[in-house]
Design an enzyme around this catalytic site. Structure first.
Site, PDB file in Angstrom:
ATOM      1  N   ASN A   8       0.889  -1.188   0.076  1.00  0.00           N
ATOM      2  CA  ASN A   8      -0.107   0.078  -0.048  1.00  0.00           C
ATOM      3  C   ASN A   8       0.807   1.247  -0.159  1.00  0.00           C
ATOM      4  OD1 ASN A   8      -1.637   2.234   0.757  1.00  0.00           O
ATOM      5  ND2 ASN A   8      -2.778   0.938   2.378  1.00  0.00           N
ATOM      6  N   ARG A  93      -3.008  -1.701  -3.199  1.00  0.00           N
ATOM      7  CA  ARG A  93      -3.856  -0.626  -3.107  1.00  0.00           C
ATOM      8  C   ARG A  93      -3.480   0.438  -4.435  1.00  0.00           C
ATOM      9  NH1 ARG A  93      -4.252   4.397   0.887  1.00  0.00           N
ATOM     10  NH2 ARG A  93      -6.276   5.213   0.317  1.00  0.00           N
ATOM     11  N   HIS A 181     -11.465   5.801  -0.246  1.00  0.00           N
ATOM     12  CA  HIS A 181     -11.547   4.937   0.943  1.00  0.00           C
ATOM     13  C   HIS A 181     -12.130   3.922   0.860  1.00  0.00           C
ATOM     14  CE1 HIS A 181     -10.120   9.154   2.915  1.00  0.00           C
ATOM     15  NE2 HIS A 181      -9.172   8.314   3.038  1.00  0.00           N
ATOM     16  N   ARG A 241      -5.504  18.867   2.346  1.00  0.00           N
ATOM     17  CA  ARG A 241      -6.454  18.960   1.484  1.00  0.00           C
ATOM     18  C   ARG A 241      -7.602  19.574   1.850  1.00  0.00           C
ATOM     19  NH1 ARG A 241      -6.930  12.695  -0.289  1.00  0.00           N
ATOM     20  NH2 ARG A 241      -5.446  12.348   1.366  1.00  0.00           N
ATOM     21  N   GLU A 379      -7.046  -1.807   5.673  1.00  0.00           N
ATOM     22  CA  GLU A 379      -7.341  -1.838   4.244  1.00  0.00           C
ATOM     23  C   GLU A 379      -6.280  -3.184   3.600  1.00  0.00           C
ATOM     24  OE1 GLU A 379      -5.838   2.083   4.383  1.00  0.00           O
ATOM     25  OE2 GLU A 379      -7.785   2.919   3.366  1.00  0.00           O
TER      26      GLU A 379
END
Ligand code: AMP
Length: 398
Positions: A8, A93, A181, A241, A379
């Site tokens: 990832n 990912r 996500h 962000r 994840e």
């Protein structure tokens, strides 16, 4: 014993896992680690299956200036850990799957080309996601690689959640509200089904609050709305962000201030959010420790937007049975959770302050109409499951 490798790769870190594939395709975590602080304070660390630290190495920024440089070092190290054996597959990912990829996919040249074309939609993430795929193709030719997408879990959104109010032609060329996500939310849905099966069947807003932040409305374990859209910029404010922004601001930056695309990209992706608002830090721990007015404002704004979005997502689902906090801030900041829960009292959420301080799984009070849970996300586990399933579909056992 067969092993799976999961990678990832983010903008300044690479998380990795090695899983043993046990009979019945059960996955057993062998090694878990990360190379983080790349380009600043590079640090490679890994823990074995007993949680014992087996690697802990610091580097100078000059030694490991980029994700590519970190991958170079990591490669040899991981192969050594595998005792020279090749993994049966590598799962990655990949943040953006665009309109074409609603499921994990085995990587080939055509897939890489399609994913490359999506770089402008996720400039912070996609290039780093693709880099290890290329490097591993060169170093381990023939080892199947599987791309798992952050957008895939949201591809079943109803039309009204998938669109902007733009002309149809733009939708057809891929200007859609993808949502991100997704691997995290898919894991939350999977975990909820185990620990709170009744709630899992209901209407849940999961809040992934980390360096990236978003919220996802799930009904019966499926995503129906997300705060993120075309890119991973929309919705909640994040470490650096903006989150939701009137597009008129971008026009103003172009027309009145003469800013070009690169300057605007830097502003929206790297200089805004908690960092921009606070002028102090992008990191929630720093903000919580600071008394600077900017730090206070940044946390206030974060809470305000989370609460606002939960209200909007509850309206989209026509009700709310539970919320889930996850990721770095959601899992670790009891103060943030307490403030969000307090402002959801009008929806029928009653917090349990002691449970919240202890970080119990259930942090709402017994009898609270809306339940609140803390569920650590994973994840990488989701990627490993998808990778194994994809591998089996490619070459059915027996
Ligand atoms: P992630 O991207 O999921 O790794 O989350 C990173 C964010 O989690 C950063 O803003 C961290 O400051 C925040 N975080 C991690 N631990 C804590 C903590 N104990 N209290 C508050 N924020 C935390």
């Amino acid at each position: 014993m067969d092993h799976l490798l999961v990678v990832n790769a983010g903008s300044s870190s690479i998380k990795f896992r090695i899983y043993a594939v046990l009979p019945g395709d059960r996955l057993d975590l062998d090694l878990k680690g990360a190379f983080d602080g790349i380009g600043a304070h590079p640090h490679l660390f890994a823990d074995d299956d007993h949680g014992r630290r087996v690697e802990d190495d610091a580097f100078t920024a000059g030694q490991v200036p980029t994700v590519a440089a970190a991958l170079d070092r990591l490669d040899d190290w991981l192969l050594e850990r595998l005792g020279g054996e090749r993994p049966v597959a590598v799962g990655h990912r990949v943040v953006h799957g665009g309109p074409d990829f609603a499921n994990p996919v085995p990587v080939d040249d055509a897939v890489i080309a399609k994913l490359e074309a999506l770089v402008p939609l996720a400039p912070l993430h996609q290039p780093n996601n693709l880099l290890p795929i290329r490097i591993i193709r060169d170093r381990l030719p023939g080892v199947p690689q599987v791309a798992c997408f952050d957008t895939a879990f949201h591809r079943g959104h109803p039309d009204v959640a998938d669109r902007f109010a733009l002309p149809e032609a733009l939708y057809r060329e891929g200007v859609r509200r993808y949502g991100f996500h997704g691997l995290s939310y898919e894991f939350i849905a999977h975990r909820l089904a185990e620990i709170a099966p009744d709630l899992a069947k209901g209407r849940v807003v999961a809040c992934h609050l980390g360096a990236g932040a978003s919220a996802c409305a799930m009904v019966d374990g499926r995503s129906v709305e997300s705060t993120m859209g075309f890119t991973a910029l929309d919705g909640l404010p994040m470490a650096t962000r903006t989150g939701q922004l009137d597009p008129g601001v971008v026009l103003y930056l172009v027309q009145a201030k003469g800013l070009g695309a690169a300057a605007i990209e830097r502003l929206l992706y790297r200089e805004s959010g908690l960092l921009g608002l606070s002028g102090v830090s992008a990191d929630m721990r720093d903000l919580e420790a600071s008394r600077e007015p900017g730090a206070v404002l940044a946390i206030d704004y974060f809470v305000h937007r989370i609460v606002r979005e939960i209200g909007a997502l509850a309206a989209a689902m026509q009700g709310l049975d539970g919320i889930v906090f996850t990721a770095g801030i959601g899992e670790n900041s009891a103060a943030l959770r307490a403030r969000v829960m307090e402002r959801l009292a009008w929806l029928g959420l009653v917090a349990d302050p002691a449970a919240n301080a202890r970080r119990d799984t259930v942090v709402s009070a017994a009898g609270s109409r809306v339940q609140a849970l803390v569920v650590p996300t994973d994840e990488e586990f989701m990627i490993a499951r998808h990778t194994l399933a994809t591998l089996r579909a490619m070459a059915p056992a027996g």
